[in-house]
Design a protein around this motif. Structure first.
Motif, PDB file in Angstrom:
ATOM      1  N   GLU A 396       0.673  -0.969   0.144  1.00 44.93           N
ATOM      2  CA  GLU A 396      -0.042   0.125  -0.057  1.00 44.93           C
ATOM      3  C   GLU A 396       0.943   1.040   0.119  1.00 44.93           C
ATOM      4  O   GLU A 396       1.594   1.441   0.921  1.00 44.93           O
ATOM      5  N   VAL A 397       0.686   1.930  -1.080  1.00 41.99           N
ATOM      6  CA  VAL A 397       1.797   2.999  -1.321  1.00 41.99           C
ATOM      7  C   VAL A 397       1.237   4.333  -0.824  1.00 41.99           C
ATOM      8  O   VAL A 397       1.775   5.284  -0.314  1.00 41.99           O
ATOM      9  N   SER A 398      -0.242   4.608  -0.792  1.00 41.05           N
ATOM     10  CA  SER A 398      -0.746   5.836  -0.732  1.00 41.05           C
ATOM     11  C   SER A 398      -0.761   5.714   0.854  1.00 41.05           C
ATOM     12  O   SER A 398      -1.071   4.894   1.798  1.00 41.05           O
ATOM     13  N   VAL A 399      -0.282   7.228   1.356  1.00 42.27           N
ATOM     14  CA  VAL A 399      -0.395   7.268   3.169  1.00 42.27           C
ATOM     15  C   VAL A 399      -1.602   6.847   3.614  1.00 42.27           C
ATOM     16  O   VAL A 399      -1.827   6.257   4.686  1.00 42.27           O
ATOM     17  N   ALA A 400      -2.773   7.533   3.025  1.00 42.79           N
ATOM     18  CA  ALA A 400      -3.900   7.049   3.375  1.00 42.79           C
ATOM     19  C   ALA A 400      -4.574   5.392   3.363  1.00 42.79           C
ATOM     20  O   ALA A 400      -4.692   5.344   2.024  1.00 42.79           O
ATOM     21  N   SER A 401      -4.625   4.739   4.123  1.00 44.46           N
ATOM     22  CA  SER A 401      -4.952   3.411   3.873  1.00 44.46           C
ATOM     23  C   SER A 401      -6.319   3.264   3.511  1.00 44.46           C
ATOM     24  O   SER A 401      -7.356   4.095   4.065  1.00 44.46           O
ATOM     25  N   THR A 402      -6.396   2.295   2.783  1.00 46.76           N
ATOM     26  CA  THR A 402      -8.020   1.962   2.317  1.00 46.76           C
ATOM     27  C   THR A 402      -8.214   0.289   2.167  1.00 46.76           C
ATOM     28  O   THR A 402      -8.571  -0.316   3.146  1.00 46.76           O
ATOM     29  N   LYS A 403      -7.371  -0.157   1.138  1.00 46.20           N
ATOM     30  CA  LYS A 403      -7.367  -1.810   0.903  1.00 46.20           C
ATOM     31  C   LYS A 403      -7.015  -2.332   2.435  1.00 46.20           C
ATOM     32  O   LYS A 403      -7.314  -3.486   2.492  1.00 46.20           O
ATOM     33  N   THR A 404      -5.938  -2.068   2.974  1.00 42.17           N
ATOM     34  CA  THR A 404      -5.525  -2.807   3.928  1.00 42.17           C
ATOM     35  C   THR A 404      -6.315  -2.484   5.136  1.00 42.17           C
ATOM     36  O   THR A 404      -6.466  -3.753   5.988  1.00 42.17           O
ATOM     37  N   HIS A 405      -7.227  -1.688   5.353  1.00 40.45           N
ATOM     38  CA  HIS A 405      -8.267  -1.522   6.346  1.00 40.45           C
ATOM     39  C   HIS A 405      -9.261  -2.581   6.277  1.00 40.45           C
ATOM     40  O   HIS A 405      -9.482  -3.380   7.179  1.00 40.45           O
ATOM     41  N   VAL A 406      -9.817  -2.711   5.181  1.00 41.16           N
ATOM     42  CA  VAL A 406     -11.032  -3.959   5.117  1.00 41.16           C
ATOM     43  C   VAL A 406     -10.138  -5.225   5.135  1.00 41.16           C
ATOM     44  O   VAL A 406     -10.680  -6.514   5.766  1.00 41.16           O
ATOM     45  N   SER A 407      -8.969  -5.331   4.793  1.00 39.31           N
ATOM     46  CA  SER A 407      -8.263  -6.703   4.783  1.00 39.31           C
ATOM     47  C   SER A 407      -8.158  -6.984   6.563  1.00 39.31           C
ATOM     48  O   SER A 407      -8.115  -8.158   6.792  1.00 39.31           O
ATOM     49  N   GLN A 408      -7.605  -5.871   7.260  1.00 37.52           N
ATOM     50  CA  GLN A 408      -7.515  -6.254   8.834  1.00 37.52           C
ATOM     51  C   GLN A 408      -8.852  -6.388   9.276  1.00 37.52           C
ATOM     52  O   GLN A 408      -8.681  -7.550  10.139  1.00 37.52           O
ATOM     53  N   VAL A 409      -9.826  -5.736   8.806  1.00 40.68           N
ATOM     54  CA  VAL A 409     -11.175  -6.182   9.330  1.00 40.68           C
ATOM     55  C   VAL A 409     -11.578  -7.547   9.109  1.00 40.68           C
ATOM     56  O   VAL A 409     -11.966  -8.532  10.017  1.00 40.68           O
ATOM     57  N   GLY A 410     -11.008  -7.933   7.837  1.00 38.89           N
ATOM     58  CA  GLY A 410     -11.291  -9.583   7.417  1.00 38.89           C
ATOM     59  C   GLY A 410     -10.499 -10.494   8.419  1.00 38.89           C
ATOM     60  O   GLY A 410     -10.900 -11.574   8.809  1.00 38.89           O
ATOM     61  N   ALA A 411      -9.376 -10.076   8.470  1.00 35.90           N
ATOM     62  CA  ALA A 411      -8.349 -11.048   9.433  1.00 35.90           C
ATOM     63  C   ALA A 411      -8.862 -10.888  10.812  1.00 35.90           C
ATOM     64  O   ALA A 411      -9.025 -12.199  11.539  1.00 35.90           O
ATOM     65  N   LEU A 412      -9.115  -9.963  11.314  1.00 34.90           N
ATOM     66  CA  LEU A 412      -9.720 -10.007  12.737  1.00 34.90           C
ATOM     67  C   LEU A 412     -10.883 -10.933  12.605  1.00 34.90           C
ATOM     68  O   LEU A 412     -11.175 -11.640  13.916  1.00 34.90           O
TER      69      LEU A 412
END
Ligand code: M6R
Length: 609
Positions: A396-412
Motif C-alpha cells: 500500500e503506497v498511498s499514505v491514507a490506508s484503504t485496502k489494508t483496512h478492509v483486509s485487517q477487518v477481514g483478518a480480525l
C-alpha cells in the motif's frame, strides 16, 4: 518517516538508488540526499524543496560520477532541525570521509552534541544524525576498525533507529545497524542493498533478509569486526516490482481503493483452508494457550486502530471474550494488568509503527500472549508476536490506508471465528458457515466500488463544505471514525466522529445549517435509534448524508443525499459502509486540488514516537 536505500556492488548506478528512494516516497519526507563513495572521497548531493526534493535531486544525478560501486540515499522527515538543505542527509564527519544516513531519533542527542562540540568538531547541521558521524570519526582516530567504531558509537545511542554508514577508506563495503526501526538487507545480481522497506529494492533484488538488532552488518566486501550477510535470516517477500507501479489511475489512493475487493478476498481466502477451516499464518504457541484466553486487548494507530475497534465487536460476538481496544501510543504508557491468559493483538499495516511495536513488546514482557495482524511479511511486529495473521493486500503506497483496512477487518473477523470455535462457542459447521459468508462479502465490496462515480455525483453538492460530522452506533462508530480520519488526512478539513447517541451530550451544540452530518445507518438492531438521532440533527438545520443498505427508502427520506451500499449481514456491515466514505474523502481532496497520495505533514510509516 525517513527512508534509507544503500547499494554496493559492481556498477551500482546512482539512478538505481534514486529509484529506490522514489519508491519510499510514500513514507513521507521533506528533504532528500544521496552520496557516492569512492576511495578518493565522498560526493554528496542534497535537496530541501519539500515534496519536490526528489525531483530536484533527479536533475542533479548526473553530477554523481557514473560507474560507482557504492551509493547511499535518504529521504528525511524532519525531527531535529527544520527541513533545510543543511539538515538533509547524508551527513559526514569533519574529514568528509565518513558518511551516514539515519532514521529514528537519538534520545541522548543533546548530551552527545555537547560532547562532540567540546571535542572541537564542527557541526554543519542541527540534526542528531550528524553527531553520530563525528563520534565515529573519533572512534577511527582512536584506532578502531570502521565496524568497531560503528558498534561502539551505536551502543552509546539511546532510542530507536536505523543507521547506514560508509567510509571512503572502504569503498566496497556498507555497514548497517538498527534498533527497532526498520532496515532490511537485499541482494541481486552480485550487488547488495540496505533498505528501509522492501518496495525500495523490488526491481534490483531477488532475495531479502531480516536484520538483527544492535549488531553491525556489513554488505559488499567482508569487513573486519562486522557480521556478514551469512548470519541473516531470509525473508519470504512475495511482492513484485509491478505491485508498486501506478497503472491506469491518477493516484495510488484511487488505485488501492479499486483494489479493495481483491485485497479483502486474497486476505480472507489465505486464512481459510480447503475444508473451510481456519488458517493462522504463524502460530508459535500451542493452540491450547489461545483456548484458555480470558481477555483480549487490541492496539493500533490510526486506521489500524479503527480496524481494531471493529475487531472488538467481532471477537466479543463470536468468541465471547471481553475485549478492550486502545490507541497504541496510549497503551504503551499505561500500567495494564496482564497475565498469560491475556492476548494483546497489534494491528499494523506496516508492522513497523513504533507505538504499536513497543505496546506489543511491553505486553509480551509482562507475560501476555501476542498476535500480530500485519500486511508485511517479516516486519518487526510479525517477528515479535506469538502468532501472526497476514493481510494479503499487497503493498500500500498511498499514505491514507484503504485496502489494508478492509483486509485487517477481514483478518480480525476470521480470528474471532477461530477463537469462537476454539473456545467451544461455535460448532465447526457454524464456524465454516460464518467464514463462507465473510468470504462472500468480497462481491458486496466490489459492487459498492462499482458505484464510485454515482457516489461522487451525489456528493458534488457537499464538496465545498468545510465542517463534517460522522455518526454511527455500535459497529458503525469505528466506521464513522475512519470516515472522519480519511477526510482529515486527505482534505485537511475539520471532521469529527461521534457515536450517534452521544451527539446530544454536547457535540450537537456545534450543528447549524453549514454543518454536514454523515450518518451510517445500515439495517441492524440500532437502525431505529440512529434514525431518531438523524431527526435530532435535522431539527438543528444540519445537512444530512446517509449511508444505508440498498432498498431502505426510509433512511433516504431523512437525508439530502443517500449513498446506498449492497446489503450484507449486519455483523459484516463495516466492510461495505466504509467504502462510500473512502470515496468521499478522495473526491473532496481531488476537488480541492490536493495530492491524494502524500498529504501534507504525514508519513506512511511512523517509526518515531
Ligand atoms: O502501518 P500502521 O497500520 O501501523 O499505521 C498506523 C497509522 O499510522 C495509519 O493507519 C495512518 O493512520 C494512516 N495514514 C491511515 O490512513
Amino acid at each position: 518517516m525517513c527512508g534509507i536505500v544503500g547499494g554496493v556492488g559492481p556498477s551500482i548506478q546512482a539512478a538505481e538508488v534514486f529509484d529506490g528512494l522514489k519508491r519510499l516516497e510514500y513514507r513521507g519526507y521533506d528533504s532528500a540526499g544521496m552520496a557516492l563513495v569512492g576511495a578518493e572521497g565522498v560526493e554528496v548531493i542534497r535537496a530541501a524543496t519539500g515534496r519536490h526534493s526528489l525531483d530536484e535531486l533527479k536533475g542533479r544525478l548526473s553530477r554523481l560520477a557514473p560507474g560507482a560501486n557504492l551509493v547511499v540515499g535518504h529521504t528525511r522527515w524532519a525531527t531535529h532541525g527544520a527541513p533545510t538543505l543543511g539538515n538533509a542527509h547524508p551527513h559526514t564527519d569533519c574529514t568528509g570521509r565518513v558518511v551516514l544516513v539515519h532514521n529514528g531519533i537519538v534520545d541522548n542527542f543533546r548530551e552527545l552534541r555537547g560532547e562532540v562540540l567540546a571535542l572541537g568538531h564542527e557541526l554543519k547541521s542541527e540534526t542528531d544524525s550528524e553527531v553520530i558521524a563525528h563520534l565515529i570519526e573519533d572512534g577511527l582516530a582512536a584506532g578502531m576498525e570502521p565496524a568497531e567504531a560503528v558498534a561502539s558509537v551505536f551502543s552509546r545511542l539511546l532510542g530507536h533507529m536505523a543507521l547506514v554508514v560508509a567510509f571512503a577508506q572502504l569503498p566496497l563495503t556498507i555497514f548497517g545497524i538498527r534498533r527497532t526501526s526498520p532496515l532490511l538487507v537485499a541482494a541481486g545480481d552480485g550487488r547488495s542493498f540496505f533498505a528501509s522497506d522492501a518496495p525500495a529494492v523490488l526491481d534490483v533484488a531477488t532475495s531479502f533478509y531480516e536484520m538483527p538488532e544492535d549488531r553491525v552488518i556489513a554488505i559488499g566486501e567482508p569487513a573486519k569486526g562486522a557480521a556478514g550477510t551469512s548470519v541473516l535470516v531470509p525473508l519470504a517477500i512475495d511482492w513484485a516490482s509491478q505491485d508498486v507501479e501506478l497503472v491506469g489511475y491518477q493516484s495510488f489512493y484511487e488505485m488501492e481503493l479499486a483494489q479493495e475487493g481483491e485485497a479483502f478476498s486474497d486476505t480472507v481466502s489465505s486464512l481459510i483452508d480447503e475444508d473451510g477451516g481456519a488458517v493462522v499464518d504463524e502460530l508459535k504457541v500451542d493452540p491450547y494457550e489461545l483456548k484458555r484466553l480470558r481477555k483480549v486487548t487490541v492496539v493500533g494507530c490510526g486506521t489500524s486502530y479503527h480496524a481494531g475497534l471493529v475487531g472488538r465487536f467481532l471477537i466479543e460476538h463470536f468468541a465471547k471474550i471481553p475485549v478492550e481496544v486502545d490507541v497504541a501510543s496510549e497503551y504503551r504508557y499505561r500500567d495494564p494488568i496482564l497475565d498469560d491468559d491475556h492476548l494483546v493483538v497489534g494491528v499494523s499495516q506496516s508492522g513497523e509503527s513504533l507505538d504499536t511495536i513497543t505496546a506489543v513488546k511491553g505486553a509480551a514482557a509482562a507475560g501476555a500472549k501476542t498476535l500480530a495482524v500485519t500486511n508485511v511479511i517479516g516486519s518487526q511486529l510479525s517477528r515479535l508476536a506469538d502468532a501472526v495473521l497476514y493481510t494479503r493486500a499487497g503493498p500500500e503506497v498511498s499514505v491514507a490506508s484503504t485496502k489494508t483496512h478492509v483486509s485487517q477487518v477481514g483478518a480480525l473477523a476470521l480470528f474471532a471465528i477461530y477463537l469462537g470455535e476454539l473456545k467451544g462457542h461455535m460448532y465447526p459447521e457454524e464456524a465454516r458457515e460464518a467464514r463462507s459468508s465473510l468470504r462472500d462479502v468480497a462481491s458486496a465490496i466490489e459492487a459498492a466500488l462499482a458505484r464510485q462515480a454515482g457516489y461522487e455525483e451525489s456528493l458534488a453538492p457537499f464538496v465545498g463544505s468545510d465542517r463534517f460530522f460522522f455518526i454511527g452506533r455500535n459497529l458503525q462508530y469505528p466506521v464513522a471514525l475512519e470516515g472522519a480520519l480519511k477526510l482529515k488526512e486527505l482534505s485537511y478539513l475539520a471532521a469529527e466522529a461521534y457515536p450517534a447517541g452521544e451527539l446530544k451530550h454536547g457535540p450537537i451544540a456545534m450543528l447549524d445549517s453549514e454543518a454536514v452530518v454523515v450518518a451510517l445507518v445500515p439495517r441492524d438492531r440500532l437502525r431505529e435509534k440512529v434514525l431518531a438521532n438523524i431527526e435530532e440533527v435535522r431539527a438543528r438545520g444540519a445537512r444530512v448524508i446517509v449511508v444505508a443498505f440498498d432498498g431502505d427508502p426510509e433512511a433516504a427520506t431523512l437525508a439530502e443525499t443517500a449513498l446506498f451500499v449492497p446489503e450484507v449481514r449486519p455483523i459484516w456491515s463495516p466492510l461495505v459502509t466504509v467504502i462510500p466514505l473512502q470515496v468521499m474523502a478522495g473526491a473532496i481532496a481531488r476537488s480541492r486540488g490536493l495530492n491524494l497520495d502524500r498529504p501534507r505533514n504525514l508519513a506512511k510509516t511512523v517509526t518515531v514516537e
